[in-house]
Design an enzyme around this catalytic site. Structure first.
Site, PDB file in Angstrom:
ATOM      1  N   LEU A 101       2.848 -14.405 100.610  1.00 28.23           N
ATOM      2  CA  LEU A 101       1.825 -13.728 101.422  1.00 28.23           C
ATOM      3  C   LEU A 101       2.167 -12.241 101.411  1.00 28.23           C
ATOM      4  CD1 LEU A 101       1.592 -16.065 104.564  1.00 28.23           C
ATOM      5  CD2 LEU A 101      -0.224 -15.657 102.890  1.00 28.23           C
ATOM      6  N   ASP A 102       1.137 -11.396 101.459  1.00 28.72           N
ATOM      7  CA  ASP A 102       1.385  -9.954 101.549  1.00 28.72           C
ATOM      8  C   ASP A 102       2.145  -9.655 102.838  1.00 28.72           C
ATOM      9  OD1 ASP A 102      -0.105  -9.719  99.265  1.00 28.72           O
ATOM     10  OD2 ASP A 102      -1.957  -9.194 100.326  1.00 28.72           O
ATOM     11  N   ARG A 103       2.768  -8.490 102.853  1.00 24.48           N
ATOM     12  CA  ARG A 103       3.605  -8.123 104.003  1.00 24.48           C
ATOM     13  C   ARG A 103       2.814  -8.175 105.321  1.00 24.48           C
ATOM     14  NH1 ARG A 103       6.400  -2.484 104.360  1.00 24.48           N
ATOM     15  NH2 ARG A 103       7.385  -2.673 106.375  1.00 24.48           N
ATOM     16  N   HIS A 184      -2.983 -10.403  95.589  1.00 21.39           N
ATOM     17  CA  HIS A 184      -3.914  -9.861  96.597  1.00 21.39           C
ATOM     18  C   HIS A 184      -5.310 -10.478  96.451  1.00 21.39           C
ATOM     19  CE1 HIS A 184      -0.956  -7.063  97.831  1.00 21.39           C
ATOM     20  NE2 HIS A 184      -1.214  -6.074  97.016  1.00 21.39           N
ATOM     21  N   LYS A 187      -8.014 -10.129  99.367  1.00 24.16           N
ATOM     22  CA  LYS A 187      -8.354  -8.717  99.611  1.00 24.16           C
ATOM     23  C   LYS A 187      -9.227  -8.172  98.479  1.00 24.16           C
ATOM     24  CE  LYS A 187      -4.341  -7.699 102.352  1.00 24.16           C
ATOM     25  NZ  LYS A 187      -2.922  -7.400 102.276  1.00 24.16           N
TER      26      LYS A 187
END
Ligand code: URA
Length: 247
Positions: A101-103, A184, A187
């Site tokens: 998962l992204d930060r 990503h 997004k």
């Protein structure tokens, strides 16, 4: 590794001699006699020769974490705190992340030391759903659902994303199901339709759902049912993930 190689490595004998030994019935895997020299044996299996241990199987670990925002999905980082830093157990080593998962993203993160198992969870060909709750800066337009279902063209990879499902929950709030895990991805899908993701929370991978009793940063071992749901068969798995695994 093939059973005959394990035996020949350990004995310093030829593969042929190892195969003969296996055929004689002297070798057992996890307590069950095995006569097949070509049997693939993972590091999690214990191999014995007439009851004497040749390979001690390591314990497989499968954890789910409620990833907090601001923590890096990485095993180590010189600057930032990683999800591995949150795991407070000296007996759980060599974990990797099954689907980062992204930060800034939160929610279900799965960690394991079983690479074969995590590939089954994340392999896009196996089409296991990944379900996210998404908040967006702009209102979600009615066309977005069709765009996501048709697939979004990703210029960098020169590919179209596989059909995704969008369930609109509010003007700026939706649930999105994807079957792959590109960089990503969510997004970029919203960016492609002129919107921007402001918050992203993963609720589910395959049939494994985030345990809502876990606080941000908390984690627990997967149940054997959750582990077996990924391989779609009932296998005897060792899920000794330690005791005090909630924080
Ligand atoms: N898609 C994203 O854009 N970010 C994530 O963390 C996961 C999926």
């Amino acid at each position: 590794m093939k059973l005959s190689r394990i035996i020949s490595n350990q004995n310093g004998t030829s593969r042929k001699q190892a195969s003969a030994l296996i055929a004689s019935g002297a070798i057992a895997i996890d307590g069950l006699r095995c006569h097949e020299p070509g049997r693939e044996v993972t590091a999690f299996a214990t191999v014995t020769r007439n009851g004497r241990i040749i390979q001690q199987g390591i314990t497989a670990h499968y954890l789910m974490m409620n990833k907090p925002a601001g923590i890096l999905s990485a095993t180590s980082d010189p600057v930032h705190t990683t999800v591995i830093d949150l795991i407070n157990s000296p007996t759980i080593n060599n974990l990797h992340i099954a689907g980062r998962l992204d930060r800034a993203s939160t929610g279900l993160l799965i960690l394991t030391n079983d690479g074969q198992w995590s590939r089954r969870l994340t392999d896009p060909h196996l089409k296991k759903p990944k379900i996210y709750r998404v908040s967006t800066a702009g209102p979600i337009t009615p066309e977005t659902k069709k765009h996501f279902a048709d697939g979004i063209w990703f210029d960098y990879e020169q590919l179209r994303t596989s059909p995704a499902r969008l369930e609109v929950l509010g003007a700026n709030f939706a649930r999105v199901t994807i079957y792959e895990g590109r960089y990503h991805q969510i997004k970029r899908m919203f960016h492609a339709v002129g919107n921007r993701v402001t918050a992203l929370h993963r609720e589910q991978m395959g049939t494994i759902t985030l345990d809502h009793t876990l606080p941000p940063g908390g984690y627990r071992p997967l149940t054997s049912g959750e582990v077996c749901s990924v391989t779609d068969k009932i296998t005897a798995v060792k899920t000794k993930c330690g005791k005090a695994s909630r924080r």
